[in-house]
Design a protein around this motif. Structure first.
Motif, PDB file in Angstrom:
ATOM      1  N   THR A 120       0.837  -1.192   0.000  1.00  0.00           N
ATOM      2  CA  THR A 120       0.000   0.000   0.000  1.00  0.00           C
ATOM      3  C   THR A 120       0.873   1.243   0.000  1.00  0.00           C
ATOM      4  O   THR A 120       1.879   1.301   0.710  1.00  0.00           O
ATOM      5  N   VAL A 121       0.474   2.240  -0.800  1.00  0.00           N
ATOM      6  CA  VAL A 121       1.179   3.521  -0.845  1.00  0.00           C
ATOM      7  C   VAL A 121       0.266   4.589  -0.270  1.00  0.00           C
ATOM      8  O   VAL A 121      -0.898   4.703  -0.663  1.00  0.00           O
ATOM      9  N   LYS A 122       0.798   5.371   0.665  1.00  0.00           N
ATOM     10  CA  LYS A 122       0.020   6.439   1.287  1.00  0.00           C
ATOM     11  C   LYS A 122       0.787   7.749   1.162  1.00  0.00           C
ATOM     12  O   LYS A 122       1.999   7.790   1.292  1.00  0.00           O
ATOM     13  N   ASN A 123       0.036   8.829   0.941  1.00  0.00           N
ATOM     14  CA  ASN A 123       0.649  10.137   0.750  1.00  0.00           C
ATOM     15  C   ASN A 123      -0.126  11.175   1.537  1.00  0.00           C
ATOM     16  O   ASN A 123      -1.353  11.206   1.500  1.00  0.00           O
ATOM     17  N   GLY A 124       0.598  12.007   2.297  1.00  0.00           N
ATOM     18  CA  GLY A 124      -0.065  13.132   2.941  1.00  0.00           C
ATOM     19  C   GLY A 124      -0.381  12.917   4.389  1.00  0.00           C
ATOM     20  O   GLY A 124       0.390  12.337   5.138  1.00  0.00           O
ATOM     21  N   SER A 125      -1.577  13.353   4.811  1.00  0.00           N
ATOM     22  CA  SER A 125      -1.898  13.422   6.233  1.00  0.00           C
ATOM     23  C   SER A 125      -1.894  12.069   6.907  1.00  0.00           C
ATOM     24  O   SER A 125      -1.687  11.971   8.109  1.00  0.00           O
ATOM     25  N   ALA A 126      -2.127  10.988   6.148  1.00  0.00           N
ATOM     26  CA  ALA A 126      -2.099   9.650   6.744  1.00  0.00           C
ATOM     27  C   ALA A 126      -0.720   9.034   6.656  1.00  0.00           C
ATOM     28  O   ALA A 126      -0.540   7.864   6.907  1.00  0.00           O
ATOM     29  N   ALA A 127       0.262   9.844   6.293  1.00  0.00           N
ATOM     30  CA  ALA A 127       1.548   9.278   5.913  1.00  0.00           C
ATOM     31  C   ALA A 127       2.386   8.803   7.084  1.00  0.00           C
ATOM     32  O   ALA A 127       2.404   7.626   7.387  1.00  0.00           O
ATOM     33  N   VAL A 128       3.096   9.668   7.728  1.00  0.00           N
ATOM     34  CA  VAL A 128       4.122   9.224   8.657  1.00  0.00           C
ATOM     35  C   VAL A 128       3.596   9.226  10.082  1.00  0.00           C
ATOM     36  O   VAL A 128       3.215  10.252  10.626  1.00  0.00           O
ATOM     37  N   ASN A 129       3.565   8.032  10.681  1.00  0.00           N
ATOM     38  CA  ASN A 129       3.138   7.867  12.071  1.00  0.00           C
ATOM     39  C   ASN A 129       1.726   8.377  12.329  1.00  0.00           C
ATOM     40  O   ASN A 129       1.369   8.687  13.463  1.00  0.00           O
ATOM     41  N   GLY A 130       0.926   8.525  11.274  1.00  0.00           N
ATOM     42  CA  GLY A 130      -0.424   9.014  11.454  1.00  0.00           C
ATOM     43  C   GLY A 130      -0.484  10.490  11.790  1.00  0.00           C
ATOM     44  O   GLY A 130      -1.535  11.022  12.117  1.00  0.00           O
ATOM     45  N   ALA A 131       0.650  11.185  11.721  1.00  0.00           N
ATOM     46  CA  ALA A 131       0.677  12.601  12.078  1.00  0.00           C
ATOM     47  C   ALA A 131       0.218  13.454  10.907  1.00  0.00           C
ATOM     48  O   ALA A 131       0.095  12.991   9.782  1.00  0.00           O
ATOM     49  N   GLY A 132      -0.003  14.721  11.177  1.00  0.00           N
ATOM     50  CA  GLY A 132      -0.615  15.586  10.181  1.00  0.00           C
ATOM     51  C   GLY A 132       0.361  16.226   9.233  1.00  0.00           C
ATOM     52  O   GLY A 132       0.518  17.442   9.234  1.00  0.00           O
ATOM     53  N   GLY A 133       1.028  15.447   8.416  1.00  0.00           N
ATOM     54  CA  GLY A 133       1.906  16.007   7.406  1.00  0.00           C
ATOM     55  C   GLY A 133       1.125  16.392   6.166  1.00  0.00           C
ATOM     56  O   GLY A 133      -0.021  16.022   5.983  1.00  0.00           O
ATOM     57  N   ASP A 134       1.786  17.169   5.289  1.00  0.00           N
ATOM     58  CA  ASP A 134       1.172  17.542   4.029  1.00  0.00           C
ATOM     59  C   ASP A 134       1.508  16.500   2.976  1.00  0.00           C
ATOM     60  O   ASP A 134       2.471  15.753   3.097  1.00  0.00           O
ATOM     61  N   GLY A 135       0.710  16.470   1.902  1.00  0.00           N
ATOM     62  CA  GLY A 135       1.065  15.635   0.775  1.00  0.00           C
ATOM     63  C   GLY A 135       2.458  16.006   0.300  1.00  0.00           C
ATOM     64  O   GLY A 135       2.850  17.170   0.333  1.00  0.00           O
ATOM     65  N   ALA A 136       3.226  15.008  -0.121  1.00  0.00           N
ATOM     66  CA  ALA A 136       4.623  15.262  -0.450  1.00  0.00           C
ATOM     67  C   ALA A 136       4.760  16.282  -1.573  1.00  0.00           C
ATOM     68  O   ALA A 136       5.632  17.142  -1.549  1.00  0.00           O
ATOM     69  N   GLY A 137       3.874  16.206  -2.585  1.00  0.00           N
ATOM     70  CA  GLY A 137       3.880  17.193  -3.657  1.00  0.00           C
ATOM     71  C   GLY A 137       5.206  17.247  -4.385  1.00  0.00           C
ATOM     72  O   GLY A 137       5.924  16.262  -4.505  1.00  0.00           O
ATOM     73  N   LEU A 138       5.551  18.455  -4.886  1.00  0.00           N
ATOM     74  CA  LEU A 138       6.799  18.654  -5.604  1.00  0.00           C
ATOM     75  C   LEU A 138       7.908  18.980  -4.615  1.00  0.00           C
ATOM     76  O   LEU A 138       7.772  19.867  -3.771  1.00  0.00           O
ATOM     77  N   VAL A 139       9.012  18.263  -4.742  1.00  0.00           N
ATOM     78  CA  VAL A 139      10.152  18.432  -3.847  1.00  0.00           C
ATOM     79  C   VAL A 139      11.409  18.560  -4.695  1.00  0.00           C
ATOM     80  O   VAL A 139      11.557  17.869  -5.705  1.00  0.00           O
TER      81      VAL A 139
END
Length: 213
Positions: free
Chosen positions: A81-100
Motif C-alpha cells: 500500500t502507498v500512502k501520501n499526505g496526512s495519513a503518511a508518517v506515524n499518522g501525524a498531520g503532514g502535508d502531501g509530499a507534492g513537488l520536492v
C-alpha cells in the motif's frame, strides 16, 4: 554442474530447455544487479557521484517504485500500500509530499531498495506500507513491513556492505547485502537521516528524512 553445463550434456525437451534458460536468465539478472551496485559504491567511494537536483513529484515517484515491485510482492502473497499526505508518517498531520527539490534517481533507488528489503524479509500473507509526506521543510519516507524483524544486535550493522541480518536467506538476496548500504550512503550524500525500529517476529519500520528543498 552449472545450469548451462546441464543443458549441454544431452538433448532435452523444449520445455526443459525453457526451464533451464529461465534459470540462466535469473542468474544473469542477479549478477547484473550485483555488479551495478558494486559500481555504484565504487563511484561513491571515488567521490564522483554527484547530486542532480530536480523538481520531483514524490507521490508519483513512490507509486512508480511500488508498481515495479508489486508483482514480486504479490507472488509472495504480500499486500503493498502507498500512502501520501496526512495519513503518511506515524499518522501525524503532514502535508502531501507534492513537488520536492531532490535527486530523483537517488530517491528512487532509496525507496526501491527499502521496498525490496521489506519483501525479502516478510512472510506470506504479510503487508508493506510505503508512506511519504512533507513536513517542516523535510521529506519523510517510511517503509513498514510485517516481516521477521531484525535482532537488536544486528540493527547496528544492517547498513554495512555485504552484511545480512539473516544469512540463511542469502540465496534469495539479489543485492548481496549491498542494498541497504547504498541506501545509507545515498542518504548521507543527500544530508538526510535514516532510523530503524524493529521487533523480532513482528516486523520493521525504516524512516528516512531528507531536505525537501
Amino acid at each position: 554442474l552449472t545450469t548451462t553445463e546441464l543443458a549441454l550434456r544431452k538433448p532435452r525437451s523444449p520445455e526443459h530447455y525453457r526451464e533451464l534458460l529461465g534459470d540462466v536468465h535469473a542468474s544473469a539478472q542477479q549478477m547484473n544487479q550485483i555488479v551495478e551496485r558494486l559500481l555504484t559504491l565504487a563511484r561513491l567511494d571515488a567521490g564522483v557521484d554527484r547530486l542532480r537536483i530536480q523538481s520531483v513529484d514524490v507521490a508519483a515517484l513512490a507509486q512508480q517504485c511500488a508498481d515495479v515491485v508489486r508483482p514480486l510482492a504479490e507472488a509472495r502473497g504480500l499486500t503493498l500500500t502507498v500512502k501520501n499526505g496526512s495519513a503518511a508518517v506515524n499518522g501525524a498531520g503532514g502535508d502531501g509530499a507534492g513537488l520536492v527539490h531532490t535527486d530523483p534517481d537517488k530517491l528512487r533507488e532509496i525507496v526501491s531498495n527499502l521496498l525490496h528489503n521489506a519483501i525479502q524479509y516478510n512472510r506470506p500473507g504479510g503487508a508493506i506500507d510505503l508512506r511519504v509526506a512533507r513536513r517542516d521543510g523535510t521529506l519523510e519516507v517510511e517503509v513498514q513491513d510485517t516481516g521477521i524483524g531484525i535482532a537488536a544486535e544486528a540493527r547496528e550493522r544492517i547498513f554495512e556492505r555485504f552484511y545480512r541480518a539473516d544469512p540463511s536467506r542469502g540465496g534469495d538476496d539479489l543485492h548481496a547485502g549491498l542494498g541497504l548500504a547504498i541506501v545509507k550512503e545515498y542518504i548521507d550524500l543527500m544530508d538526510g537521516s535514516i532510523a530503524v525500529e524493529s521487533t523480532e517476529g513482528q516486523g520493521s519500520t525504516f524512516r528516512v528524512r531528507l531536505p525537501a528543498g
